[in-house]
Design a protein around this motif. Sequence first.
Motif, PDB file in Angstrom:
ATOM      1  N   ALA A 161       0.818  -1.208   0.000  1.00 54.87           N
ATOM      2  CA  ALA A 161       0.000   0.000   0.000  1.00 54.87           C
ATOM      3  C   ALA A 161       0.854   1.262   0.000  1.00 54.87           C
ATOM      4  N   ALA A 162       1.998   1.204   0.697  1.00 57.23           N
ATOM      5  CA  ALA A 162       2.840   2.396   0.825  1.00 57.23           C
ATOM      6  C   ALA A 162       3.715   2.633  -0.402  1.00 57.23           C
ATOM      7  N   THR A 163       4.232   1.552  -1.005  1.00 55.55           N
ATOM      8  CA  THR A 163       5.229   1.738  -2.061  1.00 55.55           C
ATOM      9  C   THR A 163       4.652   1.701  -3.468  1.00 55.55           C
ATOM     10  N   LEU A 164       3.579   0.962  -3.714  1.00 56.34           N
ATOM     11  CA  LEU A 164       3.086   0.806  -5.079  1.00 56.34           C
ATOM     12  C   LEU A 164       2.665   2.121  -5.741  1.00 56.34           C
ATOM     13  N   PRO A 165       1.945   3.019  -5.049  1.00 50.83           N
ATOM     14  CA  PRO A 165       1.603   4.277  -5.727  1.00 50.83           C
ATOM     15  C   PRO A 165       2.839   5.016  -6.234  1.00 50.83           C
ATOM     16  N   ASN A 166       3.929   4.910  -5.510  1.00 48.24           N
ATOM     17  CA  ASN A 166       5.150   5.624  -5.876  1.00 48.24           C
ATOM     18  C   ASN A 166       5.951   4.891  -6.944  1.00 48.24           C
ATOM     19  N   SER A 167       6.090   3.563  -6.818  1.00 50.80           N
ATOM     20  CA  SER A 167       6.835   2.826  -7.832  1.00 50.80           C
ATOM     21  C   SER A 167       6.096   2.830  -9.167  1.00 50.80           C
ATOM     22  N   LEU A 168       4.773   2.822  -9.139  1.00 54.92           N
ATOM     23  CA  LEU A 168       4.008   2.923 -10.382  1.00 54.92           C
ATOM     24  C   LEU A 168       4.217   4.273 -11.052  1.00 54.92           C
ATOM     25  N   ALA A 169       4.535   5.295 -10.247  1.00 56.24           N
ATOM     26  CA  ALA A 169       4.813   6.622 -10.793  1.00 56.24           C
ATOM     27  C   ALA A 169       6.271   6.781 -11.211  1.00 56.24           C
ATOM     28  N   GLY A 170       7.082   5.745 -11.031  1.00 59.01           N
ATOM     29  CA  GLY A 170       8.468   5.789 -11.481  1.00 59.01           C
ATOM     30  C   GLY A 170       9.485   6.137 -10.423  1.00 59.01           C
ATOM     31  N   ARG A 171       9.059   6.242  -9.153  1.00 61.04           N
ATOM     32  CA  ARG A 171       9.992   6.599  -8.092  1.00 61.04           C
ATOM     33  C   ARG A 171      10.870   5.419  -7.711  1.00 61.04           C
ATOM     34  N   ASP A 172      12.100   5.716  -7.262  1.00 62.70           N
ATOM     35  CA  ASP A 172      12.931   4.709  -6.617  1.00 62.70           C
ATOM     36  C   ASP A 172      12.324   4.372  -5.258  1.00 62.70           C
ATOM     37  N   VAL A 173      12.539   3.126  -4.813  1.00 60.38           N
ATOM     38  CA  VAL A 173      11.938   2.667  -3.564  1.00 60.38           C
ATOM     39  C   VAL A 173      12.991   1.956  -2.731  1.00 60.38           C
ATOM     40  N   LEU A 174      13.006   2.261  -1.433  1.00 57.91           N
ATOM     41  CA  LEU A 174      13.803   1.528  -0.456  1.00 57.91           C
ATOM     42  C   LEU A 174      12.842   0.978   0.584  1.00 57.91           C
ATOM     43  N   GLY A 175      12.685  -0.332   0.599  1.00 54.80           N
ATOM     44  CA  GLY A 175      11.776  -0.961   1.544  1.00 54.80           C
ATOM     45  C   GLY A 175      12.521  -1.861   2.497  1.00 54.80           C
ATOM     46  N   ARG A 176      12.301  -1.678   3.779  1.00 52.73           N
ATOM     47  CA  ARG A 176      12.899  -2.567   4.778  1.00 52.73           C
ATOM     48  C   ARG A 176      11.775  -3.357   5.427  1.00 52.73           C
TER      49      ARG A 176
ATOM     50  N   ARG B 248      10.628  -7.717   6.636  1.00 51.77           N
ATOM     51  CA  ARG B 248      11.036  -9.109   6.726  1.00 51.77           C
ATOM     52  C   ARG B 248      10.380  -9.911   5.610  1.00 51.77           C
ATOM     53  N   THR B 249      10.932 -11.087   5.348  1.00 59.03           N
ATOM     54  CA  THR B 249      10.375 -11.999   4.369  1.00 59.03           C
ATOM     55  C   THR B 249       8.947 -12.368   4.774  1.00 59.03           C
ATOM     56  N   GLY B 250       8.053 -12.371   3.799  1.00 59.58           N
ATOM     57  CA  GLY B 250       6.657 -12.694   4.069  1.00 59.58           C
ATOM     58  C   GLY B 250       5.766 -11.488   4.206  1.00 59.58           C
ATOM     59  N   SER B 251       6.317 -10.282   4.035  1.00 57.08           N
ATOM     60  CA  SER B 251       5.512  -9.068   4.193  1.00 57.08           C
ATOM     61  C   SER B 251       4.832  -8.637   2.908  1.00 57.08           C
ATOM     62  N   GLY B 252       5.061  -9.360   1.813  1.00 61.49           N
ATOM     63  CA  GLY B 252       4.376  -9.051   0.563  1.00 61.49           C
ATOM     64  C   GLY B 252       5.180  -8.224  -0.403  1.00 61.49           C
ATOM     65  N   LYS B 253       6.493  -8.220  -0.244  1.00 59.02           N
ATOM     66  CA  LYS B 253       7.281  -7.320  -1.097  1.00 59.02           C
ATOM     67  C   LYS B 253       7.438  -7.822  -2.520  1.00 59.02           C
ATOM     68  N   THR B 254       7.235  -9.121  -2.793  1.00 57.93           N
ATOM     69  CA  THR B 254       7.339  -9.586  -4.182  1.00 57.93           C
ATOM     70  C   THR B 254       6.312  -8.866  -5.055  1.00 57.93           C
ATOM     71  N   LEU B 255       5.081  -8.786  -4.594  1.00 52.66           N
ATOM     72  CA  LEU B 255       4.080  -8.032  -5.355  1.00 52.66           C
ATOM     73  C   LEU B 255       4.301  -6.533  -5.238  1.00 52.66           C
ATOM     74  N   ALA B 256       4.925  -6.092  -4.149  1.00 52.39           N
ATOM     75  CA  ALA B 256       5.187  -4.659  -4.003  1.00 52.39           C
ATOM     76  C   ALA B 256       6.059  -4.146  -5.139  1.00 52.39           C
ATOM     77  N   PHE B 257       7.061  -4.928  -5.520  1.00 52.90           N
ATOM     78  CA  PHE B 257       7.863  -4.495  -6.668  1.00 52.90           C
ATOM     79  C   PHE B 257       7.377  -5.129  -7.974  1.00 52.90           C
ATOM     80  N   GLY B 258       6.820  -6.338  -7.904  1.00 55.17           N
ATOM     81  CA  GLY B 258       6.455  -7.061  -9.118  1.00 55.17           C
ATOM     82  C   GLY B 258       5.334  -6.405  -9.902  1.00 55.17           C
ATOM     83  N   LEU B 259       4.311  -5.926  -9.211  1.00 56.67           N
ATOM     84  CA  LEU B 259       3.203  -5.283  -9.912  1.00 56.67           C
ATOM     85  C   LEU B 259       3.660  -4.016 -10.625  1.00 56.67           C
ATOM     86  N   ALA B 260       4.555  -3.266  -9.985  1.00 62.77           N
ATOM     87  CA  ALA B 260       5.063  -2.050 -10.622  1.00 62.77           C
ATOM     88  C   ALA B 260       5.882  -2.386 -11.869  1.00 62.77           C
TER      89      ALA B 260
END
Length: 366
Positions: free
Chosen positions: A82-97, A99-111
Amino acid sequence: MSHPYRTGTSTRSRPSRGYGRQRPRAAARPRTGGGPSGEFALPVTVTPALPPVDSFEALDMPAALKRTLAKQGLTTPSEIQAATLPNSLAGRDVLGRSRTGSGKTLAFGLALLAGLDGRAAEPRRPLAIVLAPTRELAQQVADSLEPYARSVGVRTATVVGGMPIYRQSRALRQGVHLVVATPGRLRDLMERGDCVLDRVESSVLDEADQMTDMGFMPQVTAILQEVPADGRRMLFSATLDRNVDTLVRRFLNDPVVHSVDLSEGAVSTMEHHVVHVSPTDKKDVATRIAAREGRVIMFLDTKRAVDRMAEHLLANGVLAAPLHGGRSQPQRTRTLDQFKRGDVTALIATNVAARGIHVDGLDLVV
């Protein structure tokens, strides 16, 4: 104990599309300051981030991706999505910290997939890359993204060691949009001329801290140096030690920063036990633990120790299997599938399985 183990130099401009933006990369990177426990603090986002969303429908991405999410039963994004996708879809660089299992594959994959929708795949020249530290994690990322990639006509290739390189070369020569890779095998293919990164628009480092711990820092740096400097970079990591901090400062430009679900939070939800035994009794105790009801992962420090323990457990009636870097990729994949199905109840592993492997219903980690 209950343990939910979730586990360039080119200045070419990116084509103007709805899911990206052209911008020069700044010469100066935001610096980080010293943090607690020797870890570096997160950098500050200079340009304000777009606000988080409360549903996938609210995101500006292709309808095909939204339909696939709905088919998968996903309507509400996780916190990091929810926090990173609006920004990565707009072309922003993202730094996400996180743990494994928090859903980050789709966080970057959908963008990534949104930006590749409707694009042509050229021989040897992918448009996006994802780097992961282990073959298992790379394959898991590729498998997770496969239905979404198929929905928007994106061709992917998984590039890892332990598999025939000629098949991977052939896939790249035929043309793919997205490459999911371990750093070593990707460098091999680059040196062969089978993969050229001069048109990569988006780069992702998944589990970046594990990559630096495993000695991939020179290879990761060499790969990112071949990627056009005006591309989008996304880095996801459970921790930010000095090496990860170096990558952030060198390659990310005014990233949107989000930290969620840190490993310290998960520790408090587990029961921990320390068992003091004599060296002569240790193997017998380990055997009794492995023979208990439920699934267990046992970590040992060397490949030889893993093989010896697996053989010992099998001889004592425990459904055990080894997992380490000395086994071929088909063997490793088969072992993980058997463990996830329950055909194997004790997975004996080196730290190749320490992060990134998703196993539901795991009872114990030793």
